[in-house]
Design a protein around this motif. Sequence first.
Motif, PDB file in Angstrom:
ATOM      1  N   UNK A   1      -1.357   7.313  -4.510  1.00 50.49           N
ATOM      2  CA  UNK A   1      -1.494   7.047  -3.087  1.00 50.49           C
ATOM      3  C   UNK A   1      -0.237   6.304  -2.649  1.00 50.49           C
ATOM      4  N   UNK A   2       0.414   6.847  -1.625  1.00 53.17           N
ATOM      5  CA  UNK A   2       1.703   6.321  -1.167  1.00 53.17           C
ATOM      6  C   UNK A   2       1.553   5.769   0.246  1.00 53.17           C
ATOM      7  N   UNK A   3       1.811   4.478   0.413  1.00 53.32           N
ATOM      8  CA  UNK A   3       1.783   3.846   1.730  1.00 53.32           C
ATOM      9  C   UNK A   3       3.179   3.729   2.308  1.00 53.32           C
ATOM     10  N   UNK A   4       3.244   3.638   3.625  1.00 54.26           N
ATOM     11  CA  UNK A   4       4.535   3.572   4.315  1.00 54.26           C
ATOM     12  C   UNK A   4       5.038   2.144   4.526  1.00 54.26           C
ATOM     13  N   UNK A   5       4.122   1.163   4.485  1.00 60.97           N
ATOM     14  CA  UNK A   5       4.539  -0.233   4.634  1.00 60.97           C
ATOM     15  C   UNK A   5       3.525  -1.144   3.945  1.00 60.97           C
ATOM     16  N   UNK A   6       3.851  -2.412   3.865  1.00 61.01           N
ATOM     17  CA  UNK A   6       3.014  -3.374   3.136  1.00 61.01           C
ATOM     18  C   UNK A   6       1.628  -3.516   3.759  1.00 61.01           C
ATOM     19  N   UNK A   7       1.530  -3.418   5.075  1.00 55.90           N
ATOM     20  CA  UNK A   7       0.219  -3.515   5.732  1.00 55.90           C
ATOM     21  C   UNK A   7      -0.650  -2.320   5.346  1.00 55.90           C
ATOM     22  N   UNK A   8      -0.048  -1.130   5.286  1.00 56.28           N
ATOM     23  CA  UNK A   8      -0.804   0.045   4.827  1.00 56.28           C
ATOM     24  C   UNK A   8      -1.327  -0.191   3.417  1.00 56.28           C
ATOM     25  N   UNK A   9      -0.466  -0.689   2.532  1.00 55.70           N
ATOM     26  CA  UNK A   9      -0.865  -0.936   1.143  1.00 55.70           C
ATOM     27  C   UNK A   9      -2.029  -1.929   1.092  1.00 55.70           C
ATOM     28  N   UNK A  10      -1.933  -3.004   1.853  1.00 57.70           N
ATOM     29  CA  UNK A  10      -3.005  -4.012   1.869  1.00 57.70           C
ATOM     30  C   UNK A  10      -4.311  -3.392   2.355  1.00 57.70           C
ATOM     31  N   UNK A  11      -4.242  -2.568   3.403  1.00 57.89           N
ATOM     32  CA  UNK A  11      -5.456  -1.936   3.929  1.00 57.89           C
ATOM     33  C   UNK A  11      -6.040  -0.929   2.947  1.00 57.89           C
ATOM     34  N   UNK A  12      -5.181  -0.206   2.243  1.00 59.79           N
ATOM     35  CA  UNK A  12      -5.633   0.721   1.200  1.00 59.79           C
ATOM     36  C   UNK A  12      -6.372  -0.055   0.106  1.00 59.79           C
ATOM     37  N   UNK A  13      -5.760  -1.132  -0.343  1.00 63.28           N
ATOM     38  CA  UNK A  13      -6.323  -1.914  -1.456  1.00 63.28           C
ATOM     39  C   UNK A  13      -7.672  -2.530  -1.115  1.00 63.28           C
ATOM     40  N   UNK A  14      -7.934  -2.812   0.163  1.00 65.82           N
ATOM     41  CA  UNK A  14      -9.246  -3.384   0.520  1.00 65.82           C
ATOM     42  C   UNK A  14     -10.371  -2.407   0.247  1.00 65.82           C
ATOM     43  N   UNK A  15     -10.060  -1.112   0.163  1.00 64.33           N
ATOM     44  CA  UNK A  15     -11.082  -0.094  -0.087  1.00 64.33           C
ATOM     45  C   UNK A  15     -11.134   0.358  -1.538  1.00 64.33           C
TER      46      UNK A  15
END
Length: 147
Positions: free
Chosen positions: A80-94
């Motif tokens: 799973x590839x995120x575009x920025x750190x906020x995307x990564x943080x939101x991905x990780x919450x799930x």
Amino acid sequence: MTHRILFVCLGNICRSPAAEGVFRARAPHDTTDSAGTSGWHIGDPPYGPMQAAAQAREIDLSDLRARQFVAEDFDRFDLIIGMDAENIANIETLRPSGSTTAVRLLTDFAPETGADHVPDPYYTRDFDGALDLIEAAVEGLHAHLQA
């Protein structure tokens, strides 16, 4: 070996569909998808100016539709590839308990650019600049997957 890769941004109308389009043009045998961490644009095609900028590079995004990232994506994809750190943080919450699916920033694959994220062209209006960075990172991602 085929890969299953999900590209994720905020709304799934600019950066992640562009990354999916660039990657699938480079590696059509791999399974790709894109999603947004928000549900604002579910069912919408990529943003018109992003589609036009991509089309100018012979990358067709017209068949893509926005969807929201869900926890089940950890099972559906190898990376799973995120575009920025906020995307990564939101991905990780799930992230489900016990999931080991790799989650990375796209720019991790283009260290030579010096970028730590892909700026959102919906706000910056720099669609070509975002595509330049996405193309460089996708090239690095493809090389990483082939190694």
